[in-house]
Structures are given as C-alpha cells and as structure tokens.
Design an enzyme around this catalytic site. Sequence first.
Site, PDB file in Angstrom:
ATOM      1  N   HIS A 113       0.831  -1.199   0.000  1.00 36.50           N
ATOM      2  CA  HIS A 113       0.000   0.000   0.000  1.00 36.50           C
ATOM      3  C   HIS A 113       0.874   1.261   0.000  1.00 36.50           C
ATOM      4  O   HIS A 113       1.502   1.566   1.010  1.00 36.50           O
ATOM      5  CB  HIS A 113      -0.883  -0.054   1.248  1.00 36.50           C
ATOM      6  CG  HIS A 113      -1.840   1.072   1.400  1.00 36.50           C
ATOM      7  ND1 HIS A 113      -1.742   1.994   2.424  1.00 36.50           N
ATOM      8  CD2 HIS A 113      -2.921   1.430   0.677  1.00 36.50           C
ATOM      9  CE1 HIS A 113      -2.725   2.862   2.332  1.00 36.50           C
ATOM     10  NE2 HIS A 113      -3.458   2.557   1.285  1.00 36.50           N
ATOM     11  N   HIS A 150      -1.143  10.543  -2.821  1.00 39.09           N
ATOM     12  CA  HIS A 150      -2.477  10.161  -2.326  1.00 39.09           C
ATOM     13  C   HIS A 150      -3.477  11.309  -2.353  1.00 39.09           C
ATOM     14  O   HIS A 150      -4.637  11.136  -2.698  1.00 39.09           O
ATOM     15  CB  HIS A 150      -2.370   9.629  -0.895  1.00 39.09           C
ATOM     16  CG  HIS A 150      -3.701   9.313  -0.274  1.00 39.09           C
ATOM     17  ND1 HIS A 150      -4.416  10.231   0.467  1.00 39.09           N
ATOM     18  CD2 HIS A 150      -4.444   8.188  -0.304  1.00 39.09           C
ATOM     19  CE1 HIS A 150      -5.540   9.672   0.866  1.00 39.09           C
ATOM     20  NE2 HIS A 150      -5.587   8.437   0.425  1.00 39.09           N
ATOM     21  N   ASP A 163      -1.187   5.381  -5.559  1.00 39.62           N
ATOM     22  CA  ASP A 163      -2.303   6.269  -5.840  1.00 39.62           C
ATOM     23  C   ASP A 163      -1.803   7.225  -6.912  1.00 39.62           C
ATOM     24  O   ASP A 163      -0.641   7.613  -6.911  1.00 39.62           O
ATOM     25  CB  ASP A 163      -2.677   7.071  -4.594  1.00 39.62           C
ATOM     26  CG  ASP A 163      -3.104   6.172  -3.456  1.00 39.62           C
ATOM     27  OD1 ASP A 163      -3.807   5.189  -3.708  1.00 39.62           O
ATOM     28  OD2 ASP A 163      -2.724   6.461  -2.305  1.00 39.62           O
ATOM     29  N   GLU A 191      -4.138   3.254  -8.617  1.00 38.68           N
ATOM     30  CA  GLU A 191      -5.468   3.778  -8.275  1.00 38.68           C
ATOM     31  C   GLU A 191      -5.662   5.151  -8.905  1.00 38.68           C
ATOM     32  O   GLU A 191      -4.850   6.062  -8.704  1.00 38.68           O
ATOM     33  CB  GLU A 191      -5.625   3.900  -6.753  1.00 38.68           C
ATOM     34  CG  GLU A 191      -6.981   4.508  -6.383  1.00 38.68           C
ATOM     35  CD  GLU A 191      -7.172   4.786  -4.899  1.00 38.68           C
ATOM     36  OE1 GLU A 191      -6.339   4.338  -4.087  1.00 38.68           O
ATOM     37  OE2 GLU A 191      -8.161   5.453  -4.566  1.00 38.68           O
ATOM     38  N   GLU A 221       1.491  -0.672  -5.030  1.00 37.72           N
ATOM     39  CA  GLU A 221       0.307   0.168  -5.230  1.00 37.72           C
ATOM     40  C   GLU A 221       0.657   1.641  -5.237  1.00 37.72           C
ATOM     41  O   GLU A 221       1.141   2.149  -4.224  1.00 37.72           O
ATOM     42  CB  GLU A 221      -0.718  -0.084  -4.114  1.00 37.72           C
ATOM     43  CG  GLU A 221      -2.068   0.525  -4.424  1.00 37.72           C
ATOM     44  CD  GLU A 221      -2.533   1.615  -3.449  1.00 37.72           C
ATOM     45  OE1 GLU A 221      -1.776   1.990  -2.547  1.00 37.72           O
ATOM     46  OE2 GLU A 221      -3.654   2.078  -3.629  1.00 37.72           O
TER      47      GLU A 221
END
Length: 338
Positions: A26, A68, A55, A159, A53
């Site tokens: 993450h 993020h 963002d 993401e 991952e």
Amino acid sequence: MAQRLMLGWLLCLAALATADPLVIAHRGASGYLPEHTLAAYAMAYAQGADYLEPDLVLSADGHPVALHDLELDAVSDVRVRFPGRARDDGKHYVVDFTLAELRQLRIHERIEPDTGDARYPVRFPPELGDFRVVTLEELIELTQGLNKVTGRDVGIYPELKFTAFHAAQGHDFPAIVLPVLERYGYVGSDARCIIQSFEPEPLIRLREEFGTKLPLVQLLGENDWGMNDVDYDAMYTPEGLAAIAEYADGIGPPVTRILTGRGDDGAPQISSLVRDAQALGLVVHPFTFRADVLPPGVDFDALLELFFGTIGVDGVFTDHPDQAVAVRDRMQAREAAR
Ligand code: CA
C-alpha cells in the site's frame, strides 16, 4: 463415501482458493519509508510484495504522479518551496503544478500540515531524507527492471484518484493512464496490472469505452467519508455487488466491512461480504492492514491469519508487506506439512 469425497474436494478447493492471497504494498512499504517514494517501492519489492500500489493524481501538464492527496501540503515542502501558489482554501493542489515543479519538492513522511506533527509518530521522521515525487512511468520502470534481474513477476496496482475532480480541471484521467500502461506492455486480463478506483465511472469507461481487458477493482468506502457522491451503502448489497461484477473483477472494501466487531467472548464477527462477492466471481482485497495502527489488544499476525485463513480474502493492502508475506509463508508451510 461419495459425500466424504465431495467434502474433501470442497475443502481442497477452499484451500486452493485461499492458499495464495496477494500481498499488495500500500503506497510502497509505507510503514517503513515515506509513502509513494521510490525507496518505499524498492523496499516493498525486496520484502516480497506481489503488487506495488500507487495512488495517482495528475500534474498541471497531465503527468500521472504517485501521490495520495489532491494537495501537497501534508507530504512535501510545497509551502516553503512555492509560497503564494495556494488556492483560496490555503492548500497547494498537485494539479496546479507542472511535473518540473513537482520534481523540485522534497517529499516526506506524512504530517499534519498546520502543526507539522508526524501523522504516524513511530514512522520515518518527516524531517529526514531527500525523497522526490515519483511518476507512474518511474514506478513501472523500477518494477520491470527489478523483475528482469530477480526473475520475479511483481505487478503494479494503480489507483485513479478523484477522476471527477480531474475532469473538472480538464484532464480525462482514464484516457491519460491507459496508454501509459499499454506502452509498458500492460494489456489483457492476465497482465500484472490491476486498476482500482473509488469511483465506478472511470472503471466502467475503461471497460466499455476503452475496451481494456486489464483487471479492474472497485474500491468501496463509506458514505460519510465525504470523498465523492458515490452511494457505497447500495454497492454492498447483493444487487450492488452484482452490478459491480458487470464491469469489474474485484472489490476493495475497508477491513471494517468484513470484520465488523468482536463478540463478548472476543470472537470475531464476520460479515457475509467476502462470501457474497466471491460467489459472484469477484476477488476481495480489503484495506488497510497497518501493523502500527491497531485497535487495543489486536495482534497483527493473528489479524492477517484470520483474513487469509478463516475469511479467505484474495489479497490485502498493507503498509507492512514483509509481515504479511511472513504470515502467508508460515500458513502455507503449515498447510504443506499436514
Ligand atoms: Ca490507494
């Protein structure tokens, strides 16, 4: 006899289904190094994560960068470096800065912007290090370069953040990101690239308008988080999950929608969400497993064992990939020794 065989077969299937849950780093190994930095991604890779991952948000000139927030204030020195560039709300928006400007920022561990206090006091000190913003391309090249030298096949799990906001700023997020992924070979349903979003619209467009076959995961939040206008309560219902299964391959719900509480005897109370989603063919990747942010009395390894074993999720988003990999390996070794 037939019944016993069938039971054994079902148990075997269940073991297969839960034998290999993915460890998704993450924002990198963000429990150890500032989130979204190349250092955090390299560490996550070395710790054995299956997916890295990021963002993603967009710069003024339309480059996807791994951050993020829409704003830079909590994770960079933007207030010092670019005084006078805040919007009326006092915040500095990523989308107001070109990539060349973003590269001038020092990225640091997350702080409370108005006090300067570390958001996670036990983590990497915000005042240390000279970390820089990472583009999607740079993350991909790190991953693919490491895959070449290690022989592993670690994936990426980007993401798309706040696509409605970016559209209002003149940026068509899915149309920007998909060609980047395709240029690096992420094409088809078996590609090691999963695209996620809290908004259904970009995922539906990626599937239907752009025709991508890449795996898509619908992130699920709570209506009172105030992130967007999505009605998450409706998405958790059987009808809502069936609608997601029309365009996506999985869901990413918060842990608290699966482990809903503990009984008086301490026994975990588990919702039907994982079972409901998996019955529709959706994989389930809950977020976020943080070893250093746990309710009192909760043991991180035991929590992961519960999710990997009894609950049987297909993967976890975690800030501590090494610990999740260790728990998974231990469970698999135990299973193999049976
Ligand atoms: Ca994320």
